[in-house]
Design an enzyme around this catalytic site. Structure first.
Site, PDB file in Angstrom:
ATOM      1  N   LYS A 123       2.215  -3.334   7.374  1.00 55.19           N
ATOM      2  CA  LYS A 123       2.390  -3.542   5.923  1.00 55.19           C
ATOM      3  C   LYS A 123       3.844  -3.255   5.525  1.00 55.19           C
ATOM      4  CE  LYS A 123      -0.319  -4.517   3.243  1.00 55.19           C
ATOM      5  NZ  LYS A 123      -0.828  -5.839   2.772  1.00 55.19           N
ATOM      6  N   THR A 149       0.820  -1.216   0.000  1.00 53.57           N
ATOM      7  CA  THR A 149       0.000   0.000   0.000  1.00 53.57           C
ATOM      8  C   THR A 149       0.857   1.270   0.000  1.00 53.57           C
ATOM      9  OG1 THR A 149      -1.495   1.286   1.429  1.00 53.57           O
ATOM     10  CG2 THR A 149      -0.120  -0.322   2.533  1.00 53.57           C
ATOM     11  N   ASP A 150       0.289   2.352  -0.492  1.00 47.01           N
ATOM     12  CA  ASP A 150       1.001   3.646  -0.446  1.00 47.01           C
ATOM     13  C   ASP A 150       1.178   4.138   0.994  1.00 47.01           C
ATOM     14  OD1 ASP A 150      -1.644   4.402   0.095  1.00 47.01           O
ATOM     15  OD2 ASP A 150      -1.773   5.899  -1.502  1.00 47.01           O
ATOM     16  N   GLU A 151       0.383   3.573   1.926  1.00 46.17           N
ATOM     17  CA  GLU A 151       0.464   4.041   3.323  1.00 46.17           C
ATOM     18  C   GLU A 151       1.821   3.792   3.944  1.00 46.17           C
ATOM     19  OE1 GLU A 151      -2.520   3.921   6.076  1.00 46.17           O
ATOM     20  OE2 GLU A 151      -4.124   4.134   4.616  1.00 46.17           O
ATOM     21  N   TYR A 209      -1.507  -0.128  11.225  1.00 46.38           N
ATOM     22  CA  TYR A 209      -1.764  -0.887   9.991  1.00 46.38           C
ATOM     23  C   TYR A 209      -0.610  -0.694   9.009  1.00 46.38           C
ATOM     24  CZ  TYR A 209      -3.290  -1.337   5.141  1.00 46.38           C
ATOM     25  OH  TYR A 209      -3.326  -1.623   3.793  1.00 46.38           O
TER      26      TYR A 209
HETATM   27  P1  NAD Z   1     -10.292  -6.522   3.014  1.00 51.33           P
HETATM   28  O1  NAD Z   1     -10.228  -6.204   4.469  1.00 51.33           O
HETATM   29  O2  NAD Z   1     -11.525  -6.185   2.260  1.00 51.33           O
HETATM   30  O3  NAD Z   1     -10.031  -8.083   2.803  1.00 51.33           O
HETATM   31  C1  NAD Z   1      -9.037  -8.773   3.483  1.00 51.33           C
HETATM   32  C2  NAD Z   1      -9.275 -10.266   3.286  1.00 51.33           C
HETATM   33  O4  NAD Z   1      -8.216 -10.980   3.930  1.00 51.33           O
HETATM   34  C3  NAD Z   1     -10.574 -10.774   3.921  1.00 51.33           C
HETATM   35  O5  NAD Z   1     -11.243 -11.633   3.024  1.00 51.33           O
HETATM   36  C4  NAD Z   1     -10.129 -11.530   5.156  1.00 51.33           C
HETATM   37  O6  NAD Z   1     -10.996 -12.591   5.512  1.00 51.33           O
HETATM   38  C5  NAD Z   1      -8.765 -12.039   4.706  1.00 51.33           C
HETATM   39  N1  NAD Z   1      -7.861 -12.308   5.822  1.00 51.33           N
HETATM   40  C6  NAD Z   1      -7.537 -11.497   6.864  1.00 51.33           C
HETATM   41  N2  NAD Z   1      -6.673 -12.108   7.692  1.00 51.33           N
HETATM   42  C7  NAD Z   1      -6.424 -13.330   7.150  1.00 51.33           C
HETATM   43  C8  NAD Z   1      -5.605 -14.431   7.516  1.00 51.33           C
HETATM   44  N3  NAD Z   1      -4.893 -14.404   8.663  1.00 51.33           N
HETATM   45  N4  NAD Z   1      -5.572 -15.514   6.718  1.00 51.33           N
HETATM   46  C9  NAD Z   1      -6.306 -15.562   5.585  1.00 51.33           C
HETATM   47  N5  NAD Z   1      -7.123 -14.571   5.198  1.00 51.33           N
HETATM   48  C10 NAD Z   1      -7.176 -13.464   5.959  1.00 51.33           C
HETATM   49  O7  NAD Z   1      -9.018  -5.834   2.383  1.00 51.33           O
HETATM   50  P2  NAD Z   1      -8.814  -5.167   0.932  1.00 51.33           P
HETATM   51  O8  NAD Z   1      -9.213  -3.756   0.988  1.00 51.33           O
HETATM   52  O9  NAD Z   1      -9.382  -6.080  -0.084  1.00 51.33           O
HETATM   53  O10 NAD Z   1      -7.212  -5.199   0.854  1.00 51.33           O
HETATM   54  C11 NAD Z   1      -6.549  -6.327   0.304  1.00 51.33           C
HETATM   55  C12 NAD Z   1      -5.051  -6.065   0.311  1.00 51.33           C
HETATM   56  O11 NAD Z   1      -4.760  -4.897  -0.448  1.00 51.33           O
HETATM   57  C13 NAD Z   1      -4.489  -5.800   1.714  1.00 51.33           C
HETATM   58  O12 NAD Z   1      -3.241  -6.442   1.806  1.00 51.33           O
HETATM   59  C14 NAD Z   1      -4.345  -4.296   1.783  1.00 51.33           C
HETATM   60  O13 NAD Z   1      -3.272  -3.946   2.635  1.00 51.33           O
HETATM   61  C15 NAD Z   1      -4.019  -3.979   0.334  1.00 51.33           C
HETATM   62  N6  NAD Z   1      -4.420  -2.640  -0.139  1.00 51.33           N
HETATM   63  C16 NAD Z   1      -5.693  -2.176   0.031  1.00 51.33           C
HETATM   64  C17 NAD Z   1      -6.075  -0.935  -0.501  1.00 51.33           C
HETATM   65  C18 NAD Z   1      -7.477  -0.402  -0.357  1.00 51.33           C
HETATM   66  O14 NAD Z   1      -7.733   0.735  -0.741  1.00 51.33           O
HETATM   67  N7  NAD Z   1      -8.437  -1.168   0.136  1.00 51.33           N
HETATM   68  C19 NAD Z   1      -5.130  -0.172  -1.200  1.00 51.33           C
HETATM   69  C20 NAD Z   1      -3.822  -0.660  -1.335  1.00 51.33           C
HETATM   70  C21 NAD Z   1      -3.493  -1.906  -0.819  1.00 51.33           C
HETATM   71  O1  DAU Z   2      -4.037   4.207   0.697  1.00 54.55           O
HETATM   72  C1  DAU Z   2      -4.290   2.838   0.671  1.00 54.55           C
HETATM   73  C2  DAU Z   2      -5.073   2.453   1.885  1.00 54.55           C
HETATM   74  O2  DAU Z   2      -6.387   2.968   1.688  1.00 54.55           O
HETATM   75  C3  DAU Z   2      -5.130   0.955   2.136  1.00 54.55           C
HETATM   76  O3  DAU Z   2      -3.839   0.484   2.402  1.00 54.55           O
HETATM   77  C4  DAU Z   2      -6.053   0.621   3.304  1.00 54.55           C
HETATM   78  O4  DAU Z   2      -6.191  -0.787   3.444  1.00 54.55           O
HETATM   79  C5  DAU Z   2      -7.412   1.225   3.012  1.00 54.55           C
HETATM   80  O5  DAU Z   2      -8.272   1.011   4.114  1.00 54.55           O
HETATM   81  C6  DAU Z   2      -7.293   2.715   2.725  1.00 54.55           C
HETATM   82  O6  DAU Z   2      -6.876   3.435   3.920  1.00 54.55           O
HETATM   83  P1  DAU Z   2      -7.483   4.874   4.280  1.00 54.55           P
HETATM   84  O7  DAU Z   2      -7.324   5.093   5.715  1.00 54.55           O
HETATM   85  O8  DAU Z   2      -6.963   5.905   3.354  1.00 54.55           O
HETATM   86  O9  DAU Z   2      -9.020   4.595   3.867  1.00 54.55           O
HETATM   87  P2  DAU Z   2     -10.401   4.938   4.585  1.00 54.55           P
HETATM   88  O10 DAU Z   2     -11.479   4.588   3.611  1.00 54.55           O
HETATM   89  O11 DAU Z   2     -10.487   4.377   5.961  1.00 54.55           O
HETATM   90  O12 DAU Z   2     -10.326   6.530   4.717  1.00 54.55           O
HETATM   91  C7  DAU Z   2     -10.153   7.333   3.563  1.00 54.55           C
HETATM   92  C8  DAU Z   2     -10.078   8.779   4.032  1.00 54.55           C
HETATM   93  O13 DAU Z   2     -11.369   9.157   4.546  1.00 54.55           O
HETATM   94  C9  DAU Z   2      -9.106   9.003   5.174  1.00 54.55           C
HETATM   95  O14 DAU Z   2      -8.509  10.286   5.026  1.00 54.55           O
HETATM   96  C10 DAU Z   2      -9.971   8.991   6.432  1.00 54.55           C
HETATM   97  C11 DAU Z   2     -11.293   9.555   5.920  1.00 54.55           C
HETATM   98  N1  DAU Z   2     -12.519   9.045   6.600  1.00 54.55           N
HETATM   99  C12 DAU Z   2     -12.680   7.693   6.694  1.00 54.55           C
HETATM  100  C13 DAU Z   2     -13.784   7.167   7.323  1.00 54.55           C
HETATM  101  C14 DAU Z   2     -13.966   5.678   7.452  1.00 54.55           C
HETATM  102  C15 DAU Z   2     -13.472   9.927   7.082  1.00 54.55           C
HETATM  103  O15 DAU Z   2     -13.333  11.157   6.957  1.00 54.55           O
HETATM  104  N2  DAU Z   2     -14.583   9.394   7.697  1.00 54.55           N
HETATM  105  C16 DAU Z   2     -14.774   8.061   7.864  1.00 54.55           C
HETATM  106  O16 DAU Z   2     -15.788   7.658   8.468  1.00 54.55           O
END
Ligand code: NAD
Ligand code: DAU
Length: 337
Positions: free
Chosen positions: A155, A126-128, A151
């Site tokens: 990562k 992730t970019d985080e 988190y």
């Molecule tokens: P999500 O929370 O929707 O899904 C995570 C999945 O992993 C779930 O199905 C959960 O059951 C499974 N899981 C969790 N712990 C586990 C374990 N110990 N063993 C097996 N399965 C397990 O997450 P997402 O948003 O789909 O993110 C997927 C990946 O992409 C993550 O690694 C996250 O860091 C990365 N990522 C997410 C975003 C985003 O914007 N959502 C952006 C960049 C990277």
């Molecule tokens: O940047 C990649 C990441 O994006 C992934 O690695 C993470 O798994 C994914 O959860 C996401 O993280 P963020 O913290 O950026 O996403 P989130 O949707 O939780 O929040 C997006 C932005 O919105 C952040 O600045 C916080 C804000 N926010 C979020 C929630 C849930 C609010 O203002 N109100 C809210 O209720």
């Protein structure tokens, strides 16, 4: 091509499985997922009968379960999506589960891939991990890793372990670091589906702080095509930044959603900020474009429209996910904010 996809019942993993089965007739996919609160097999109902797809309930942080799956299959690649993924949970509900899944789980997969001679390991990061940007510039692959929340720290730890497996043991590892995704099947703890769900129920939309924190939004299908490109053509030992080149403040996202749903801005409620809230993310995805020929297919407007349409058409999915345990999560996370 036989792939192990971990975390395939979550948001991005399930979209990736749909994408790969839809674009590669010869692919076989084994999905290993522990089915935590974020894992939902409903996301994969449409492919559950596909002979190329197998689901195994399993935990990547349990060595015996990891060994079992690697013993049963000969994989051409591992794609590790499995993770605890929500920043707010890592801040307010304890980070132990994040360390277990994201750090220990990744290491066990790396060990198993090495022992079994798996030709490629793609770590979905992730970019985080880069921390927060000032008002100018974007993260490149050489930006120092400097995570600010638990988190992101886990990562980053996983990224370092994956690179160590490459450098010390010669495992073929490639890391993707992507910006914020949105689209179908996203769990409604994350900004966009949370705001859509609340707006549809005329509930307040909780915006953290001043709402001017900036994220770089990418439609999930574009992330999937980027991962596919990295899987096929990424250079071993490299990191690839993936982004939408679409950095906008949260308030803009929320107002755009309200407009497309025909709901008033009076639903917006500013609430207490997230601790250590990263101010701005932006990705420089030049390497993806120049080396791998990847670029996003969808603009933010198109992606957001597709997303809103999907949630409107899948009201039952959203209602089921937002009921029960979710309600008590929401109460605990937002009460008194
Ligand atoms: P999500 O929370 O929707 O899904 C995570 C999945 O992993 C779930 O199905 C959960 O059951 C499974 N899981 C969790 N712990 C586990 C374990 N110990 N063993 C097996 N399965 C397990 O997450 P997402 O948003 O789909 O993110 C997927 C990946 O992409 C993550 O690694 C996250 O860091 C990365 N990522 C997410 C975003 C985003 O914007 N959502 C952006 C960049 C990277
Ligand atoms: O940047 C990649 C990441 O994006 C992934 O690695 C993470 O798994 C994914 O959860 C996401 O993280 P963020 O913290 O950026 O996403 P989130 O949707 O939780 O929040 C997006 C932005 O919105 C952040 O600045 C916080 C804000 N926010 C979020 C929630 C849930 C609010 O203002 N109100 C809210 O209720």
């Amino acid at each position: 091509m036989k792939l192990l996809v971990t975390g395939g019942a979550g948001f991005i993993g399930s979209n990736f499985i749909h994408y790969m089965l839809g674009t590669h007739p010869d692919v076989q996919i084994v999905n290993m997922d522990a089915l935590t609160y974020a894992g939902n097999l409903e996301n994969l109902a449409a492919v559950s009968g596909d002979a190329r797809y197998t689901f195994v309930k399993g935990d990547i942080a349990e060595a015996a379960e990891v060994d079992e799956i690697f013993a049963a299959h000969s994989f051409d690649a591992v794609l590790n999506f499995a993770a605890e993924s929500h920043v707010d949970r890592s801040l307010h509900h304890g980070a132990a589960a994040f360390i277990r899944a994201n750090v220990l789980g990744t290491q066990l997969l790396l060990d198993a891939a090495r022992e079994r001679g798996v030709p490629r390991f793609v770590q979905i990061s992730t970019d985080e991990v880069y921390g927060s940007l000032g008002p100018e510039g974007a993260f490149s692959e050489s930006t120092p890793v400097a995570p600010n929340n638990p988190y992101a720290a886990t990562k980053a730890g996983a990224d370092f372990l994956a690179l160590a497996a490459h450098r010390s043991h010669g495992l073929d590892v490639v890391i993707t670091r992507c910006s914020n995704n949105y689209g179908p099947y996203q769990f409604p703890e994350k900004l966009i589906p949370l705001m859509i769900g609340n707006a549809l129920e005329d509930k307040p939309l909780p915006v953290y702080g001043d709402g001017l924190h900036v994220r770089d939004w990418l439609y999930v299908e574009d992330h999937c095509s980027a991962i596919d490109a990295v899987l096929q053509r990424g250079r071993t030992g490299e990191v690839y930044n993936i982004g939408g080149m679409n950095d906008v403040p949260n308030l803009h996202v929320v107002k755009t959603l309200l407009q497309s749903l025909g709901k008033p801005e009076s639903l917006i409620q500013f609430v207490k900020d997230r601790p250590g809230h990263d101010r701005r993310y932006a990705m420089d995805a030049t390497r993806m474009r120049d080396e791998l020929g990847w670029s996003p297919r969808y603009t933010f407007e198109e992606g957001l429209k597709r997303t809103v349409d999907w949630y409107l058409a899948n009201g039952e999915w959203l209602a089921r996910v937002r009921s029960g345990v979710y309600e008590s999560y929401y109460e605990r996370m937002y009460a008194g904010r």
